[in-house]
Design an enzyme around this catalytic site. Structure first.
Site, short mmCIF file in Angstrom:
data_model
loop_
_atom_site.label_atom_id
_atom_site.label_comp_id
_atom_site.label_asym_id
_atom_site.label_seq_id
_atom_site.Cartn_x
_atom_site.Cartn_y
_atom_site.Cartn_z
N SER A 1 0.87 -1.17 0.00
CA SER A 1 0.00 0.00 0.00
C SER A 1 0.90 1.22 0.00
O SER A 1 2.08 1.12 0.40
CB SER A 1 -0.85 -0.04 1.27
OG SER A 1 -1.31 1.26 1.58
N TYR B 1 -2.60 -0.85 10.11
CA TYR B 1 -2.65 -1.15 8.66
C TYR B 1 -1.34 -0.73 8.01
O TYR B 1 -0.71 -1.51 7.28
CB TYR B 1 -3.84 -0.41 8.03
CG TYR B 1 -3.97 -0.65 6.54
CD1 TYR B 1 -4.66 -1.76 6.05
CD2 TYR B 1 -3.40 0.22 5.61
CE1 TYR B 1 -4.78 -2.00 4.68
CE2 TYR B 1 -3.52 0.00 4.25
CZ TYR B 1 -4.21 -1.11 3.79
OH TYR B 1 -4.31 -1.34 2.44
P1 NDP Z 1 -11.59 -6.17 0.20
O1 NDP Z 1 -12.04 -5.78 1.55
O2 NDP Z 1 -12.48 -5.94 -0.96
O3 NDP Z 1 -11.19 -7.74 0.17
C1 NDP Z 1 -10.39 -8.25 1.19
C2 NDP Z 1 -10.26 -9.75 1.03
O4 NDP Z 1 -9.53 -10.25 2.15
C3 NDP Z 1 -11.63 -10.46 1.02
O5 NDP Z 1 -11.58 -11.55 0.16
C4 NDP Z 1 -11.74 -10.91 2.46
O6 NDP Z 1 -12.59 -12.01 2.68
C5 NDP Z 1 -10.30 -11.29 2.77
N1 NDP Z 1 -10.10 -11.37 4.21
C6 NDP Z 1 -10.30 -10.41 5.14
N2 NDP Z 1 -10.10 -10.88 6.36
C7 NDP Z 1 -9.76 -12.19 6.23
C8 NDP Z 1 -9.47 -13.23 7.15
N3 NDP Z 1 -9.50 -13.04 8.47
N4 NDP Z 1 -9.17 -14.45 6.65
C9 NDP Z 1 -9.17 -14.70 5.33
N5 NDP Z 1 -9.46 -13.75 4.41
C10 NDP Z 1 -9.77 -12.52 4.86
O7 NDP Z 1 -10.17 -5.45 0.02
P2 NDP Z 1 -9.37 -5.01 -1.30
O8 NDP Z 1 -9.68 -5.94 -2.40
O9 NDP Z 1 -9.53 -3.58 -1.45
O10 NDP Z 1 -7.86 -5.23 -0.79
C11 NDP Z 1 -7.04 -6.30 -1.23
C12 NDP Z 1 -5.61 -5.98 -0.83
O11 NDP Z 1 -5.19 -4.78 -1.47
C13 NDP Z 1 -5.44 -5.74 0.67
O12 NDP Z 1 -4.21 -6.31 1.08
C14 NDP Z 1 -5.38 -4.23 0.78
O13 NDP Z 1 -4.64 -3.82 1.90
C15 NDP Z 1 -4.68 -3.87 -0.51
N6 NDP Z 1 -4.90 -2.51 -0.97
C16 NDP Z 1 -6.14 -2.10 -1.42
C17 NDP Z 1 -6.32 -0.82 -1.91
C18 NDP Z 1 -7.65 -0.33 -2.42
O14 NDP Z 1 -7.77 0.86 -2.76
N7 NDP Z 1 -8.67 -1.15 -2.49
C19 NDP Z 1 -5.21 0.14 -1.97
C20 NDP Z 1 -3.94 -0.37 -1.45
C21 NDP Z 1 -3.82 -1.65 -0.98
P3 NDP Z 1 -14.19 -11.83 2.89
O15 NDP Z 1 -14.75 -11.75 1.51
O16 NDP Z 1 -14.57 -13.06 3.60
O17 NDP Z 1 -14.39 -10.59 3.68
#
Ligand code: NDP
Length: 257
Positions: A156, A169
């Site tokens: 990030s 985070y």
């Molecule tokens: P989302 O919240 O849309 O998706 C997160 C995913 O992680 C989901 O599939 C979720 O599962 C899973 N997850 C969360 N907690 C757990 C857990 N305890 N065990 C297993 N799986 C889990 O996030 P994004 O798609 O936006 O983010 C994806 C990555 O990109 C992250 O690492 C985030 O930090 C990074 N990121 C995102 C940005 C953005 O603008 N979106 C910018 C910079 C970095 P479930 O569906 O069950 O909730």
């Protein structure tokens, strides 16, 4: 920082490869799983919500992709033993892993460090960092079996420059960058595994909405629109690229998560 967002992936880029995606049930992970599958890979879908993983499984099959596998795991509670069992099962089923996208993540709370809840801090570190470390330790031997393996850690912009109130985070992403650099250096010249980090940049997902509730999501790229760098790093065109920090899209200064 490096970016390959203009990369044009050939249709069969990932043919015959086995790729594991964490957080494959939603947001960027879901798009990456589908995109890797559309380019020929067999996908291991890892996440905590089985119903959502099953929906992604169906979407991949309906699109004509190779039959994926689902591996349910909650990173908040998974133990060292669970990762060991995962490795055993994947060894039996696939024999080798050609790629891992560590993508699952949670935001925690936007709070000053001195007031940050220790429970939430632990939870964020567990899901965003410790789980990726433990899974990597467990699966590295399976990646050594691949002729050309790629390990991608999701970062990030706040994992590269600290920002007030982003607490656990931000720190979890700094730790992720540190793990990426350390592992990349350890594996350089002695393995076929390349290790890099990738910052998606501001992307239209649930996490982004949580971090910036007042923002109009229509102003952001969708996960599907940022896949070029994911494909570049996962496929053979990035062979030899190791220990580097990538961006999936041009940065929006100070407003990326
Ligand atoms: P989302 O919240 O849309 O998706 C997160 C995913 O992680 C989901 O599939 C979720 O599962 C899973 N997850 C969360 N907690 C757990 C857990 N305890 N065990 C297993 N799986 C889990 O996030 P994004 O798609 O936006 O983010 C994806 C990555 O990109 C992250 O690492 C985030 O930090 C990074 N990121 C995102 C940005 C953005 O603008 N979106 C910018 C910079 C970095 P479930 O569906 O069950 O909730």
């Amino acid at each position: 920082m490096l970016c390959e967002f203009d990369y044009q992936a050939p249709a069969d880029l990932l043919k015959g490869r086995v790729i594991l995606v964490t957080g494959a049930s939603d947001g960027i992970g879901r798009a990456a799983a589908k995109s890797f599958a559309a380019h020929g890979a067999t996908i291991i879908l890892v996440g905590r919500t089985i119903k959502k993983l099953e929906a992604v499984y169906d979407e991949i099959e309906e699109a004509g992709g190779a039959q994926p596998a689902i591996f349910p795991l909650n990173f908040e509670t998974a133990t060292y033993k669970d990762y060991g069992e995962m490795a055993e099962l994947l060894q039996k089923e696939f024999g080798c892993i050609d790629g891992i996208l560590h993508n699952a993540g949670i935001l925690g709370s936007l709070t000053p460090v001195d007031a940050y809840s220790p429970q939430v801090w632990d939870q964020v570190m567990q899901v965003n960092f410790n789980s990726a470390l433990l899974m990597t330790q467990a699966l590295l031997s399976l990646m050594h079996e691949s002729k050309d393996a790629s390990l991608i850690f999701t970062s990030s912009s706040v994992g590269r420059k600290g920002r007030a109130f982003w607490g656990a985070y931000s720190i979890s992403k700094f730790a992720t960058e540190g793990l990426m650099e350390t592992l990349a250096d350890e594996l350089e010249n002695i393995s076929n595994i390349r290790v890099n980090s990738l910052n998606p940049g501001a992307t239209r997902t649930g996490m982004r909405q949580l971090a910036f509730p007042g923002e109009n999501p229509a102003t952001l790229r969708t996960p599907d629109e940022i896949m070029a760098t994911y494909l570049y790093l996962m496929g053979p065109d990035s062979k030899g690229v190791n220990g580097q920090k990538f961006n999936a899209q041009p940065a929006k200064v100070d407003v990326d998560v």
